[in-house]
Scaffold this motif. Structure first.
Motif, PDB file in Angstrom:
ATOM      1  N   GLU A 172       0.818  -1.223   0.000  1.00  0.00           N
ATOM      2  CA  GLU A 172       0.000   0.000   0.000  1.00  0.00           C
ATOM      3  C   GLU A 172       0.844   1.261   0.000  1.00  0.00           C
ATOM      4  O   GLU A 172       0.506   2.238  -0.650  1.00  0.00           O
ATOM      5  N   TYR A 173       1.944   1.250   0.748  1.00  0.00           N
ATOM      6  CA  TYR A 173       2.682   2.486   0.978  1.00  0.00           C
ATOM      7  C   TYR A 173       4.050   2.560   0.303  1.00  0.00           C
ATOM      8  O   TYR A 173       4.858   3.430   0.629  1.00  0.00           O
ATOM      9  N   THR A 174       4.315   1.644  -0.604  1.00  0.00           N
ATOM     10  CA  THR A 174       5.543   1.733  -1.398  1.00  0.00           C
ATOM     11  C   THR A 174       5.165   1.646  -2.871  1.00  0.00           C
ATOM     12  O   THR A 174       4.013   1.387  -3.216  1.00  0.00           O
ATOM     13  N   THR A 175       6.144   1.855  -3.700  1.00  0.00           N
ATOM     14  CA  THR A 175       5.903   1.758  -5.151  1.00  0.00           C
ATOM     15  C   THR A 175       6.403   0.438  -5.713  1.00  0.00           C
ATOM     16  O   THR A 175       6.491   0.280  -6.926  1.00  0.00           O
ATOM     17  N   TYR A 176       6.721  -0.517  -4.825  1.00  0.00           N
ATOM     18  CA  TYR A 176       7.209  -1.814  -5.295  1.00  0.00           C
ATOM     19  C   TYR A 176       6.127  -2.539  -6.087  1.00  0.00           C
ATOM     20  O   TYR A 176       4.942  -2.508  -5.729  1.00  0.00           O
ATOM     21  N   ASP A 177       6.553  -3.215  -7.132  1.00  0.00           N
ATOM     22  CA  ASP A 177       5.655  -4.062  -7.916  1.00  0.00           C
ATOM     23  C   ASP A 177       5.188  -5.226  -7.032  1.00  0.00           C
ATOM     24  O   ASP A 177       5.975  -5.778  -6.252  1.00  0.00           O
TER      25      ASP A 177
END
Length: 167
Positions: free
Chosen positions: A127-132
């Motif tokens: 939710e809070y990172t841009t990781y795939d």
């Protein structure tokens, strides 16, 4: 599920088929255990192989074409029943009959707490990172592989005594 919700290629229906394939695998795996007994001296190696295979499949599933995802989900379900049955049967051998219910319920509670905490942590990361999402699943499974090497493989002599006991 979030991977399928946000995918341009897949839908929630695709996700539901994936989950269904895993459930069918567990059902068939359960029937297999009524028909087939694993050789006692091979249970440890079967269990560790299954642990590693399930994590490898889980880590890479979202990188595969959809029909391969379905197949891997089915196999993860099938194999998960195998490792669960070997682990539960082996540990029950060492527990006095009057304590088995308490041990089973405590073990189930600990597994569920771990699953809930893992879902919360992975959900927070997603939710809070841009990781795939696929990378998050890959890293999550990698942690499990490290745990497999640190616990049942590193402590092989202790696990062999328990897992390979003839019941």
């Amino acid at each position: 599920m979030p991977y399928f919700i946000r995918s341009e290629l897949y839908t929630l229906q695709d996700f539901s088929f994936l989950i269904t394939a895993g459930s069918v695998g567990r059902i068939i795996g359960g029937f297999i255990h009524y028909l087939f007994k694993y050789p006692p001296k091979k249970r440890y190696i079967i269990a560790v192989t299954v642990y590693l295979t399930v994590e490898l499949f889980s880590a890479t599933m979202l990188y595969m074409p959809y029909f391969v995802m379905i197949t891997l989900s089915f196999l993860v379900g099938l194999l998960s029943v195998t490792s669960y049955n070997i682990r539960m049967t082996a540990t029950q051998l060492y527990i006095p009959a009057h304590m088995r219910g308490r041990i089973n319920s405590t073990q189930g509670l600990l597994w569920n707490i771990g699953a809930i905490l893992g879902a919360l942590i992975i959900g927070f990361i997603a939710e809070y990172t841009t990781y795939d999402y696929r990378l998050i699943m890959l890293l999550s499974a990698s942690k499990s592989v490290v745990a497999i090497f640190l616990i049942p493989i590193r402590m092989k002599s202790e696990f062999v005594k328990i897992y390979n006991a003839d019941i």
